[in-house]
Design a protein around this motif. Structure first.
Motif, PDB file in Angstrom:
ATOM      1  N   ARG A  46     -30.425  90.064  31.148  1.00 32.20           N
ATOM      2  CA  ARG A  46     -29.300  89.681  30.296  1.00 32.20           C
ATOM      3  C   ARG A  46     -29.459  88.247  29.833  1.00 32.20           C
ATOM      4  NH1 ARG A  46     -28.421  89.118  35.451  1.00 32.20           N
ATOM      5  NH2 ARG A  46     -27.023  87.588  36.322  1.00 32.20           N
ATOM      6  N   GLY A  47     -28.746  87.927  28.764  1.00 35.44           N
ATOM      7  CA  GLY A  47     -28.712  86.558  28.280  1.00 35.44           C
ATOM      8  C   GLY A  47     -27.792  85.717  29.142  1.00 35.44           C
ATOM      9  N   ARG A  48     -28.156  84.444  29.292  1.00 35.62           N
ATOM     10  CA  ARG A  48     -27.337  83.490  30.055  1.00 35.62           C
ATOM     11  C   ARG A  48     -27.228  82.215  29.221  1.00 35.62           C
ATOM     12  NH1 ARG A  48     -24.775  84.642  34.551  1.00 35.62           N
ATOM     13  NH2 ARG A  48     -25.718  83.147  35.926  1.00 35.62           N
ATOM     14  N   ILE A  49     -26.077  81.586  29.286  1.00 35.54           N
ATOM     15  CA  ILE A  49     -25.865  80.342  28.555  1.00 35.54           C
ATOM     16  C   ILE A  49     -25.559  79.218  29.545  1.00 35.54           C
ATOM     17  CG2 ILE A  49     -23.393  80.781  28.167  1.00 35.54           C
ATOM     18  CD1 ILE A  49     -23.785  79.457  25.372  1.00 35.54           C
ATOM     19  N   ILE A  50     -26.139  78.065  29.304  1.00 30.67           N
ATOM     20  CA  ILE A  50     -25.882  76.878  30.108  1.00 30.67           C
ATOM     21  C   ILE A  50     -25.044  75.956  29.239  1.00 30.67           C
ATOM     22  CG2 ILE A  50     -26.887  74.873  31.271  1.00 30.67           C
ATOM     23  CD1 ILE A  50     -28.972  77.977  30.665  1.00 30.67           C
ATOM     24  N   ARG A  51     -23.911  75.563  29.779  1.00 39.74           N
ATOM     25  CA  ARG A  51     -22.987  74.664  29.071  1.00 39.74           C
ATOM     26  C   ARG A  51     -22.590  73.529  29.996  1.00 39.74           C
ATOM     27  NH1 ARG A  51     -18.309  76.312  28.623  1.00 39.74           N
ATOM     28  NH2 ARG A  51     -18.341  78.075  30.001  1.00 39.74           N
ATOM     29  N   PRO A  52     -22.040  72.450  29.412  1.00 38.69           N
ATOM     30  CA  PRO A  52     -21.485  71.399  30.271  1.00 38.69           C
ATOM     31  C   PRO A  52     -20.294  71.947  31.048  1.00 38.69           C
ATOM     32  CG  PRO A  52     -21.639  70.663  27.980  1.00 38.69           C
ATOM     33  CD  PRO A  52     -21.920  72.124  27.997  1.00 38.69           C
ATOM     34  N   ARG A  53     -20.173  71.560  32.298  1.00 40.82           N
ATOM     35  CA  ARG A  53     -19.061  72.024  33.134  1.00 40.82           C
ATOM     36  C   ARG A  53     -17.768  71.253  32.852  1.00 40.82           C
ATOM     37  NH1 ARG A  53     -18.818  74.866  37.852  1.00 40.82           N
ATOM     38  NH2 ARG A  53     -21.069  74.769  38.127  1.00 40.82           N
ATOM     39  N   LEU A  54     -17.882  69.976  32.558  1.00 39.22           N
ATOM     40  CA  LEU A  54     -16.698  69.130  32.428  1.00 39.22           C
ATOM     41  C   LEU A  54     -16.017  69.299  31.080  1.00 39.22           C
ATOM     42  CD1 LEU A  54     -18.059  65.826  33.988  1.00 39.22           C
ATOM     43  CD2 LEU A  54     -16.629  67.571  35.070  1.00 39.22           C
ATOM     44  N   LEU A  55     -14.726  69.435  31.094  1.00 37.81           N
ATOM     45  CA  LEU A  55     -13.933  69.509  29.882  1.00 37.81           C
ATOM     46  C   LEU A  55     -14.192  68.252  29.056  1.00 37.81           C
ATOM     47  CD1 LEU A  55     -11.794  71.180  28.401  1.00 37.81           C
ATOM     48  CD2 LEU A  55     -10.059  69.813  29.553  1.00 37.81           C
ATOM     49  N   GLY A  56     -14.501  68.415  27.816  1.00 38.60           N
ATOM     50  CA  GLY A  56     -14.748  67.286  26.935  1.00 38.60           C
ATOM     51  C   GLY A  56     -16.211  66.860  26.861  1.00 38.60           C
ATOM     52  N   ALA A  57     -17.037  67.319  27.792  1.00 39.03           N
ATOM     53  CA  ALA A  57     -18.469  66.997  27.722  1.00 39.03           C
ATOM     54  C   ALA A  57     -19.064  67.737  26.528  1.00 39.03           C
ATOM     55  CB  ALA A  57     -19.169  67.393  29.009  1.00 39.03           C
ATOM     56  N   LYS A  58     -19.989  67.098  25.846  1.00 35.12           N
ATOM     57  CA  LYS A  58     -20.480  67.650  24.594  1.00 35.12           C
ATOM     58  C   LYS A  58     -21.910  68.187  24.639  1.00 35.12           C
ATOM     59  CE  LYS A  58     -17.597  64.758  21.583  1.00 35.12           C
ATOM     60  NZ  LYS A  58     -16.391  65.273  22.023  1.00 35.12           N
ATOM     61  N   CYS A  59     -22.659  67.890  25.692  1.00 38.09           N
ATOM     62  CA  CYS A  59     -24.053  68.327  25.686  1.00 38.09           C
ATOM     63  C   CYS A  59     -24.560  68.637  27.084  1.00 38.09           C
ATOM     64  CB  CYS A  59     -24.948  67.283  25.028  1.00 38.09           C
ATOM     65  SG  CYS A  59     -24.940  65.695  25.845  1.00 38.09           S
ATOM     66  N   VAL A  60     -25.641  69.413  27.134  1.00 34.74           N
ATOM     67  CA  VAL A  60     -26.343  69.693  28.381  1.00 34.74           C
ATOM     68  C   VAL A  60     -27.485  68.691  28.507  1.00 34.74           C
ATOM     69  CG1 VAL A  60     -25.695  72.122  28.462  1.00 34.74           C
ATOM     70  CG2 VAL A  60     -27.812  71.456  27.316  1.00 34.74           C
TER      71      VAL A  60
END
Length: 121
Positions: A46-60
């Motif tokens: 399956r596909g998986r996405i990595i995102r910033p965990r913190l609210l308001g963070a803009k990038c990995v």
């Protein structure tokens, strides 16, 4: 232990990374090609996405590659307990160590299932 691709499968996976390099922000396009091959050996891939965990963070924050402009997310493929993408190459990285090995401050990232058919990836 790396993903157990046969030679033809490994070649197709590597070709996807060549066609859609990290520098071109092609992770989702590469994942769409890799998942077809991955499902040949693991139907649960399956596909998986990595995102910033913190609210308001803009990038990995990948650790071995510094994209310009920065990535708002990154897409990988989960196959046989590994994550496979342009950061890992065809061998992949065990899912348990993927964030730690490939991202700065892994605690500031979240990885979740994602539908690779989404247009916004």
């Amino acid at each position: 232990m790396p993903v157990s691709w046969n030679e033809k499968q490994r070649s197709r996976v590597e070709e996807a990374f060549t066609k859609h390099p990290l520098a071109d922000h092609g992770c989702a396009d590469a994942a769409r090609e890799v998942i077809v091959v991955a499902r040949e050996i693991d139907g649960a891939s399956r596909g998986r996405i990595i995102r910033p965990r913190l609210l308001g963070a803009k990038c990995v924050l990948p650790s071995s590659f510094t994209p310009r402009p920065y990535w708002t997310h990154h897409v990988t493929v989960a196959v046989t307990g590994h994550c496979v993408d342009g950061l890992t190459g065809s061998p992949g990285e065990p899912a348990a160590t993927y964030l730690t090995r490939h991202f700065q401050r892994p605690d500031l990232h979240v990885i979740e299932d994602v539908d690779l058919d989404r247009d916004d990836l």
